[in-house]
Design an enzyme around this catalytic site. Structure first.
Site, short mmCIF file in Angstrom:
data_model
loop_
_atom_site.label_atom_id
_atom_site.label_comp_id
_atom_site.label_asym_id
_atom_site.label_seq_id
_atom_site.Cartn_x
_atom_site.Cartn_y
_atom_site.Cartn_z
N GLU A 65 -5.53 -8.51 1.17
CA GLU A 65 -6.16 -8.18 2.45
C GLU A 65 -7.64 -7.92 2.24
OE1 GLU A 65 -4.51 -4.85 4.65
OE2 GLU A 65 -2.46 -5.49 4.19
N GLU B 76 0.81 -1.22 0.00
CA GLU B 76 0.00 0.00 0.00
C GLU B 76 0.84 1.28 0.00
OE1 GLU B 76 -2.85 -0.04 3.18
OE2 GLU B 76 -3.99 -1.68 2.33
#
Ligand code: FCB
Length: 471
Positions: A370, A168
């Site tokens: 995720e 991320e």
């Protein structure tokens, strides 16, 4: 509880995910160096409740028990992160063998348990000495990352085939560099663009090192979300597009298309990082190295409006976007939320996966690296944790993945965030994302109802797949 059934391809893989800072603890053990999160967490007022990450779940010492929880649940894959400051305490140069040994033991333990290790090389824990020299605003950090990637691959590459470079970059840039909600808390606004570019370059350079080191499958992780305009008005639609360009596409386009999403953004990157057009083009070529898979993290959609003069947006959402930006996040009016206040929207998941497929003609196979939710359920009088809301959440989100697959998105796996309750960054220990409950006084682990449900879902999928492949 009914046994869950999902319409997923036979070789679909189920997993769980964690990250070093959030679970390991043992921050001073065996020669580990200091990370930017140690520095940040030690500053008063940064972390909810003043929570410390020094012990976390103590996974560093309890990893065998945690592997047993993964094994008994039947997961195919386990995504964890390697702490750069454990392996190269100063960020570059001298390697700490004891730090590497921990991941060596972890990988062996996973393989013995029949679980495929999927390490992430960077999940936000930059060695502090590199931050002191400019951190992600400096090109040298990208080069140091590639060096560290090589050290890890040389040690584990005989057993690990699947690698994720950075986690991320978009969230790390926004929360830690544009704003000051996460480490390193720079609060730079648009001057944070070099942090985006040099993380992207770090990814590209690491891919090159890993390719040279072995026959690996390499991916990267982005958090992606659909951005919904607050109304049909042109100004809101434009604001939503700008926000999506800055947060989703600035990070995925260079990797998957080889350029930034707009001329203005490329100019901002080049201007703030002091790069010539030739340098930028050369970097983009490195960044766009072909990948074997792409990791998508999904939590919630975002709703955006054009910033209204004089309106006070502070505290509307967890993140305050600086007032000089032309857009502002606004909450969805109603609908279900997690205990963290995040909007629950499985259809948003399907949307973003479809958007990715449309935007990227050469999108490699996707893995959901995720997906999960924070619900605060505690053990009841029977000692069990009846987290039915998490079960519903996972059920609807795995269904959304199945629908996206039916629509032509090549998704190969789904990893639940998270294997166990952990340190949720600035939100500390209050937010519980785990399938396994952790008692923050005793560190005792208890499998939640969702853990049992996930185990049954995986087993049912295996049964169904073997009957499909035999038929
Ligand atoms: C993601 C992070 C992960 C976790 C979840 C809830 O942004 O990658 O570490 O904290 O959010």
């Amino acid at each position: 509880m009914t046994t869950p059934e999902f319409d997923l391809p036979p070789h679909f893989r189920f997993g769980m995910a964690t990250a070093a800072i959030q679970i390991e603890g043992a921050t001073r053990a065996d020669g580990r160096g200091v990370s930017i999160w140690d520095t940040f967490a030690a500053q008063p007022g940064r972390i909810h409740n003043g929570d410390s990450l020094d012990i976390a779940t103590d996974h560093y010492h309890r990893y065998r028990a945690d592997i047993a929880d993964l094994r008994d649940c039947g997961v195919d894959d386990y995504r964890f992160s390697i702490a750069w400051p454990r392996v190269v305490p100063q960020g570059r140069g001298e390697v700490n063998p004891k730090g590497l040994d921990f991941y060596d033991r972890l990988v062996d333990g996973l393989l013995e348990a029949g679980i495929r290790p999927v390490p992430t090389l960077y999940h936000w824990d930059l060695p502090q000495p590199l931050q002191d020299e400019g951190g992600w605003l400096a090109r040298a950090t990208a080069e140091a990352f590639a060096e560290y990637a090589r050290v890890v691959a040389d040690k584990l590459g005989d057993r690990v085939r699947d690698w994720l470079t950075l986690n991320e970059m978009n969230v790390h840039t926004l929360y830690g560099h544009v704003l000051a909600d996460h480490a390193p808390a720079l609060d730079l606004g648009l001057a944070a663009f070099p942090a985006a570019h040099y993380q992207l370059l770090a990814h590209g350079l690491a891919v090159r090192e890993l390719r040279a080191a072995g026959d690996f499958r390499i991916g990267v992780v982005g958090q992606h979300y659909p951005v919904i305009p607050a109304s049909d008005e042109a100004a809101d639609v434009e604001a939503a597009d700008t926000f999506a360009a800055l947060t989703n596409w600035t990070f995925a386009d260079p990797i998957l298309l080889g350029h930034y999403p707009a001329e203005e953004i490329a100019a901002l990157v080049a201007g703030t990082a002091g790069l010539s057009a030739e340098q930028l083009a050369a970097d983009l070529e490195i960044i766009a190295a072909p990948l074997d898979f792409y990791g998508v993290n999904y939590y919630e959609p975002v709703r955006i409006e054009a910033r209204r003069e004089g309106k006070d947006y502070s505290g509307v959402l967890e993140v305050d976007i600086p007032a000089d930006m032309p857009f502002a996040p606004v909450p969805f009016e109603d609908g279900p939320r997690t205990d963290f206040g995040w909007t629950i929207s499985p259809s948003g998941f399907e949307d973003i996966l479809n958007q990715m497929r449309e935007r990227y003609p050469h999108l490699p196979p996707v893995v959901i690296t995720e997906s999960g939710a924070s619900f605060h359920d505690e053990p009841g009088p029977d000692g069990a944790i009846h987290d039915t809301r998490r079960i519903d959440y996972l059920h609807s989100h795995i269904d959304a993945v199945a629908k996206a697959i039916a629509n032509g998105v090549d998704v190969r796996g789904y990893y639940v965030w998270s294997a166990l309750d952990n340190f949720e960054w600035a939100a500390g220990y209050e937010q519980r994302f785990g399938l396994v409950h952790v008692d923050w006084t005793t560190l005792e682990r208890t499998r939640k109802d969702s853990w049992h449900w996930y185990r049954d879902a995986i087993a049912a999928h295996r049964d169904r797949s073997s009957s499909l492949t035999q038929a």
